[in-house]
Design a protein around this motif. Structure first.
Motif, PDB file in Angstrom:
ATOM      1  N   PHE A  13      18.645  -6.443  12.068  1.00  0.00           N
ATOM      2  CA  PHE A  13      19.756  -7.291  10.956  1.00  0.00           C
ATOM      3  C   PHE A  13      19.211  -8.476  11.020  1.00  0.00           C
ATOM      4  CE2 PHE A  13      22.443  -3.376  12.501  1.00  0.00           C
ATOM      5  CZ  PHE A  13      22.899  -2.539  10.770  1.00  0.00           C
ATOM      6  N   MET A  14      19.319  -9.019  12.089  1.00  0.00           N
ATOM      7  CA  MET A  14      19.181 -10.620  12.006  1.00  0.00           C
ATOM      8  C   MET A  14      17.982 -10.764  11.066  1.00  0.00           C
ATOM      9  SD  MET A  14      20.486 -12.131  15.387  1.00  0.00           S
ATOM     10  CE  MET A  14      19.559 -10.818  17.175  1.00  0.00           C
ATOM     11  N   GLN A  15      17.063 -10.636  11.377  1.00  0.00           N
ATOM     12  CA  GLN A  15      15.440 -10.672  11.300  1.00  0.00           C
ATOM     13  C   GLN A  15      15.764 -10.096   9.547  1.00  0.00           C
ATOM     14  OE1 GLN A  15      13.277  -8.259  13.076  1.00  0.00           O
ATOM     15  NE2 GLN A  15      11.476  -9.520  14.582  1.00  0.00           N
ATOM     16  N   ALA A  16      16.227  -9.728   9.082  1.00  0.00           N
ATOM     17  CA  ALA A  16      16.539  -8.822   8.087  1.00  0.00           C
ATOM     18  C   ALA A  16      17.478  -9.886   7.188  1.00  0.00           C
ATOM     19  CB  ALA A  16      17.197  -7.534   7.567  1.00  0.00           C
ATOM     20  N   ALA A  17      18.487 -10.185   7.467  1.00  0.00           N
ATOM     21  CA  ALA A  17      18.638 -11.202   7.019  1.00  0.00           C
ATOM     22  C   ALA A  17      18.329 -12.366   6.556  1.00  0.00           C
ATOM     23  CB  ALA A  17      20.402 -10.987   7.719  1.00  0.00           C
ATOM     24  N   ALA A  18      17.543 -12.992   6.920  1.00  0.00           N
ATOM     25  CA  ALA A  18      16.790 -13.833   7.120  1.00  0.00           C
ATOM     26  C   ALA A  18      16.089 -14.137   5.565  1.00  0.00           C
ATOM     27  CB  ALA A  18      16.183 -14.152   8.173  1.00  0.00           C
ATOM     28  N   GLY A  32      23.662  -5.718   6.643  1.00  0.00           N
ATOM     29  CA  GLY A  32      25.071  -5.003   7.072  1.00  0.00           C
ATOM     30  C   GLY A  32      25.030  -3.903   6.941  1.00  0.00           C
ATOM     31  N   VAL A  33      26.263  -2.728   6.529  1.00  0.00           N
ATOM     32  CA  VAL A  33      26.327  -1.432   7.121  1.00  0.00           C
ATOM     33  C   VAL A  33      27.155  -1.469   5.831  1.00  0.00           C
ATOM     34  CG1 VAL A  33      26.830   0.783   8.016  1.00  0.00           C
ATOM     35  CG2 VAL A  33      25.494  -1.086   9.504  1.00  0.00           C
ATOM     36  N   VAL A  34      26.843  -0.397   5.362  1.00  0.00           N
ATOM     37  CA  VAL A  34      27.823   0.044   4.118  1.00  0.00           C
ATOM     38  C   VAL A  34      29.321   0.773   4.221  1.00  0.00           C
ATOM     39  CG1 VAL A  34      27.522   1.761   1.991  1.00  0.00           C
ATOM     40  CG2 VAL A  34      25.938   0.375   2.150  1.00  0.00           C
ATOM     41  N   GLU A  35      30.336   0.158   3.967  1.00  0.00           N
ATOM     42  CA  GLU A  35      31.440   0.845   4.633  1.00  0.00           C
ATOM     43  C   GLU A  35      32.377   1.671   3.651  1.00  0.00           C
ATOM     44  OE1 GLU A  35      35.224  -1.198   6.580  1.00  0.00           O
ATOM     45  OE2 GLU A  35      33.129  -0.778   8.032  1.00  0.00           O
ATOM     46  N   ALA A  36      32.271   1.521   2.591  1.00  0.00           N
ATOM     47  CA  ALA A  36      32.406   2.310   1.593  1.00  0.00           C
ATOM     48  C   ALA A  36      31.828   1.608  -0.093  1.00  0.00           C
ATOM     49  CB  ALA A  36      34.434   1.029   1.032  1.00  0.00           C
ATOM     50  N   ALA A  37      32.508   2.478  -0.875  1.00  0.00           N
ATOM     51  CA  ALA A  37      31.459   2.667  -2.181  1.00  0.00           C
ATOM     52  C   ALA A  37      32.297   3.174  -3.286  1.00  0.00           C
ATOM     53  CB  ALA A  37      30.344   3.128  -2.192  1.00  0.00           C
ATOM     54  N   GLY A  38      32.146   2.730  -4.395  1.00  0.00           N
ATOM     55  CA  GLY A  38      32.627   2.973  -5.466  1.00  0.00           C
ATOM     56  C   GLY A  38      32.268   3.828  -5.800  1.00  0.00           C
ATOM     57  N   SER A  39      32.955   4.395  -7.002  1.00  0.00           N
ATOM     58  CA  SER A  39      32.730   6.008  -7.665  1.00  0.00           C
ATOM     59  C   SER A  39      31.327   6.660  -8.397  1.00  0.00           C
ATOM     60  CB  SER A  39      34.119   6.247  -8.564  1.00  0.00           C
ATOM     61  OG  SER A  39      34.491   5.494  -9.583  1.00  0.00           O
ATOM     62  N   GLU A  40      30.567   5.580  -8.333  1.00  0.00           N
ATOM     63  CA  GLU A  40      29.362   5.536  -9.545  1.00  0.00           C
ATOM     64  C   GLU A  40      28.549   5.474  -8.232  1.00  0.00           C
ATOM     65  OE1 GLU A  40      29.742   7.912 -12.314  1.00  0.00           O
ATOM     66  OE2 GLU A  40      31.662   8.140 -11.786  1.00  0.00           O
ATOM     67  N   LEU A  54      27.641   5.687   2.726  1.00  0.00           N
ATOM     68  CA  LEU A  54      28.443   4.758   3.952  1.00  0.00           C
ATOM     69  C   LEU A  54      27.451   5.267   5.076  1.00  0.00           C
ATOM     70  CD1 LEU A  54      31.980   6.778   3.347  1.00  0.00           C
ATOM     71  CD2 LEU A  54      31.216   4.685   2.064  1.00  0.00           C
ATOM     72  N   GLY A  55      27.331   4.127   5.946  1.00  0.00           N
ATOM     73  CA  GLY A  55      26.534   4.286   7.782  1.00  0.00           C
ATOM     74  C   GLY A  55      25.548   3.644   7.189  1.00  0.00           C
ATOM     75  N   ASP A  56      24.903   3.580   5.391  1.00  0.00           N
ATOM     76  CA  ASP A  56      23.177   3.191   4.824  1.00  0.00           C
ATOM     77  C   ASP A  56      23.358   1.654   5.873  1.00  0.00           C
ATOM     78  OD1 ASP A  56      22.855   5.715   4.587  1.00  0.00           O
ATOM     79  OD2 ASP A  56      22.697   4.663   2.743  1.00  0.00           O
ATOM     80  N   GLU A  57      21.820   1.233   6.076  1.00  0.00           N
ATOM     81  CA  GLU A  57      21.962  -0.250   6.385  1.00  0.00           C
ATOM     82  C   GLU A  57      21.109  -1.124   5.405  1.00  0.00           C
ATOM     83  OE1 GLU A  57      19.379  -0.294  10.436  1.00  0.00           O
ATOM     84  OE2 GLU A  57      21.650   0.715  11.531  1.00  0.00           O
ATOM     85  N   VAL A  58      21.631  -2.028   5.084  1.00  0.00           N
ATOM     86  CA  VAL A  58      20.837  -2.452   3.907  1.00  0.00           C
ATOM     87  C   VAL A  58      20.676  -4.321   4.096  1.00  0.00           C
ATOM     88  CG1 VAL A  58      22.543  -0.536   2.187  1.00  0.00           C
ATOM     89  CG2 VAL A  58      23.200  -3.263   2.740  1.00  0.00           C
TER      90      VAL A  58
END
Length: 332
Positions: A120-125, A68-76, A82-86
């Motif tokens: 995304f589907m291939q990566a999730a598999a 999926g896509v990073v929507e929020a991140a902790g302070s460290e 934000l917006g990176d695909e992981v």
């Protein structure tokens, strides 16, 4: 957010759609990911049927694999923006919510940048089976170029990844499969030889293929009697890695006589036990494999794509057996 909840163990129909709270707040090194696709694995069906590792924490959201896509991140957080695909393997065994949902949270170190060459589907598999295959071959067996490798069930999720990882390492691969269709698929994945185990004595076939010597390494993804029979296909001082717990009636005589090295592999242990260094290592494995995907040395086969709400059907497909590749759920 939408999610598939499991309120109690049982049939696939215990997975029910529900609206639940979006996960949070985030820890310093956590990322919130909007899930685009979810890989479905046999461990999901087993936990659904018998209960999670944390029965006191019900209802549960199953699912370890996702992309999926990073929507929020902790302070460290330093590894992602934000917006990176992981893609990642995290949660879903009962302690923390899994990936059968629109959002999920994880420590940044267990995720990796999604391979650019995969959707995304291939990566999730891929994460759970990739990590399992990598840890089995590289961490347990420590394969090297030029070795002969036996991989059981080469058309399955772990099997088709293991074939490709072994070939990328410069090894020769022989694999067992249950049909001519699966044999053709395994050869497309790079297998040098296939054995129809329903029609042939696989140990004898492996010995014939290896000029009577036996393979250097065998990866057992099946367990039961196959594990014990595999001892006869491995050369003296060779290695056997199994994903299953050996039965109490296992006859170890041949393994002992041939001084075989037996290793056990369970990639969920770091998550269950909280082994932080091992979890970081699994994130590193995904980084290495992303490079292999993008160089064309790895591919994943997704056999079925279903919407999130059809998670029960995904479980039925896996429990029916005979799968080639992976089943994936999608989230709009």
């Amino acid at each position: 957010m939408r999610a598939m909840l499991m309120a109690e163990p049982g049939s696939p129909d215990v997975l029910q759609p529900a609206d639940v709270s979006k996960p949070g707040p985030l820890g310093e090194h956590d990322i919130l990911v909007r899930v685009k696709a979810i890989g479905v694995n046999p461990i999901d069906t087993k936990l659904r049927g018998r209960g999670t590792f944390y029965p006191e924490k019900m209802p549960a959201i199953l699912g370890c694999d996702g992309a999926g896509v990073v929507e929020a991140a902790g302070s460290e957080v330093t590894r992602f923006r934000l917006g990176d695909e992981v893609y990642f393997c995290n949660g879903g065994i009962g302690a923390a919510p899994g990936t059968y949902a629109e959002y999920t949270v994880m420590n940044e170190h267990v995720a990796a940048a999604k391979p650019a060459s995969l959707d995304f589907m291939q990566a999730a598999a891929t994460p759970l089976v990739l990590i399992t295959a990598w840890e089995s071959l590289h961490d347990r067996a420590q394969i090297i170029a030029g070795q002969d490798i036996l991989i059981h069930a080469g058309a399955g999720g772990v099997g088709h990844m293991a074939i490709q990882l072994a070939k990328a390492a410069g090894c020769r691969v022989i694999t067992t499969v249950g049909s001519a269709e699966k044999a053709e698929f395994a050869r497309q994945m790079g297998a040098d030889e296939t054995v129809l185990y329903k029609e042939q004595d696989f140990a004898r076939a492996v010995l014939d293929w290896s000029d009577g010597e036996g393979v250097d390494v065998a990866l057992d993804t099946v367990g039961g009697a196959i594990f014990e029979q595999t001892f006869g296909a491995v050369r003296p001082y060779g290695k056997v890695v199994t994903l299953l717990q050996p039965g109490p009636d296992t006859d170890w005589k041949q393994a002992r006589l041939h001084n075989l090295q037996i290793s056990l592999e369970l990639m969920l242990s770091p998550m269950y036990m909280g082994w932080k260094d091992a979890l970081r290592h699994q994130g590193w494995i995904l980084e290495q494999c992303a490079q292999l995907f993008d160089r064309g040395e790895l591919a994943v086969h997704v056999s079925h794509k279903l919407p999130l709400e059809q998670a029960p059907e995904a479980h039925r497909l896996i429990e029916a057996g005979g799968m080639i590749g992976k089943v994936v759920l999608t989230v709009d």
